[in-house]
Design a protein around this motif. Structure first.
Motif, PDB file in Angstrom:
ATOM      1  N   GLY A 114      -9.123  -0.317   1.514  1.00  0.00           N
ATOM      2  CA  GLY A 114      -8.009   0.579   1.202  1.00  0.00           C
ATOM      3  C   GLY A 114      -7.665   0.451  -0.276  1.00  0.00           C
ATOM      4  O   GLY A 114      -7.724  -0.647  -0.843  1.00  0.00           O
ATOM      5  N   MET A 210     -11.062  -6.304   5.141  1.00  0.00           N
ATOM      6  CA  MET A 210     -11.072  -7.374   6.152  1.00  0.00           C
ATOM      7  C   MET A 210     -12.372  -8.183   6.148  1.00  0.00           C
ATOM      8  O   MET A 210     -12.742  -8.763   7.170  1.00  0.00           O
ATOM      9  CB  MET A 210     -10.842  -6.760   7.537  1.00  0.00           C
ATOM     10  N   CYS A 236      -3.329   3.443  -0.103  1.00  0.00           N
ATOM     11  CA  CYS A 236      -2.277   2.626   0.506  1.00  0.00           C
ATOM     12  C   CYS A 236      -0.991   2.734  -0.325  1.00  0.00           C
ATOM     13  O   CYS A 236      -0.597   1.791  -1.008  1.00  0.00           O
ATOM     14  CB  CYS A 236      -2.745   1.181   0.597  1.00  0.00           C
TER      15      CYS A 236
END
Ligand code: HPA
Length: 271
Positions: A114, A210, A236
């Motif tokens: 993001g 992640m 984001c």
């Protein structure tokens, strides 16, 4: 124990014909197509390699592919392992150790992330220059780590300057926009709250994802030069946050993928 397991994984791959690749490549979510560029591919599904973790997430194909790109021997991980799938740090970095034992001397990594830096947009790519580990642990925090390398691994320059510079030049020469910045790794699998995105910006992140950081830590432990690229799949912006849709994230990664393939292919050619 770990050494024995690695040796078994290695023996399996060697018996299949994986023969001293120079470059190891980890492909992230929605970024698996680089394998189509491999000549004379030999595939090993993760669940057939002794001691390899099993692939669980449905959109990850889960195989190691060996062959050549631009006449260089490569081994490519199509699909990686994440903490959010229930694995631990040792599991998710196991393939990096296996590729190192196979003989790679360089590691390329890609991921979907993001955009925290709001000058960066969906579909942009970002060269990772540095990172922030927010995963709450380390793949080097185990008892006999010193049998595999130093315990207190230097992280003053986790990404290889030379390869980063080369990749930037390649992007420029091919008219491909490549931003650069800091990648923060979280565990997930939930996306971030507005407050978390604000925090990530304050602490200096340009992108959040992640994965990647545990692999980079282990690669530094093994003294493997690394280059890593994020494909930015969502923006984001805490003040105008839209609910994230995972299929949109994958779609944006897939749309951007040809540019990433081009960058990696050219870098392989130049090494
Ligand atoms: N947060 C965390 N991981 C991600 C994101 C995000 O916004 N986008 C893609 N991977």
């Amino acid at each position: 124990m770990l050494k024995k397991q690695l040796e078994e994984s290695l023996a399996h791959l060697k018996s299949k014909g994986f023969d001293t690749p120079e470059i190891g490549i980890v492909l992230g979510t929605g970024l698996g197509r680089l394998v189509d560029e491999i000549k004379n591919p030999i595939e090993a599904h993760y669940n057939h390699i002794p001691f390899f973790p099993l692939a669980t997430v449905e959109f990850h194909t889960g195989k190691l592919v060996y062959g050549t790109i631009e006449d260089k021997k490569v081994v490519v991980m199509q699909g990686r392992f994440h903490l959010y799938e229930g694995y631990d740090f040792m599991d998710i970095t196991y393939p990096i150790r296996v590729m190192h034992m196979l003989g790679i001397s360089k590691l390329f990594i890609s991921n979907a992330a993001g955009a925290i830096n709001l000058d960066y947009k969906k579909g942009d790519m970002m060269l990772i220059e540095d990172h922030i580990n927010l995963q709450g642990g380390s793949p080097l925090a185990f008892k006999n780590v010193s049998a595999f390398g130093q315990r207190f691994v230097d992280m003053s320059e986790p990404y290889d300057k030379e390869m980063c510079k080369k990749l930037m030049t390649i992007a420029k020469d091919h008219g491909i926009s490549l931003k650069s910045g800091v990648y923060a790794s979280v565990v997930g699998p939930q996306l971030e709250t507005k407050a978390e995105y604000r925090m990530l910006k304050i602490i200096g992140a340009d992108a959040v994802g992640m994965s990647t950081v545990p692999e980079v830590i282990v690669a530094n432990h093994l003294e493997l030069p690394i280059v890593a690229v994020s494909v930015l799949t969502d923006e984001c912006d805490p003040d105008h946050l839209e609910p994230v849709n995972i299929s949109e994230i994958i779609a944006i990664a897939e749309e951007t993928e040809p540019k990433m393939v081009k960058l990696f292919r050219e870098l392989i050619k130049q090494l």
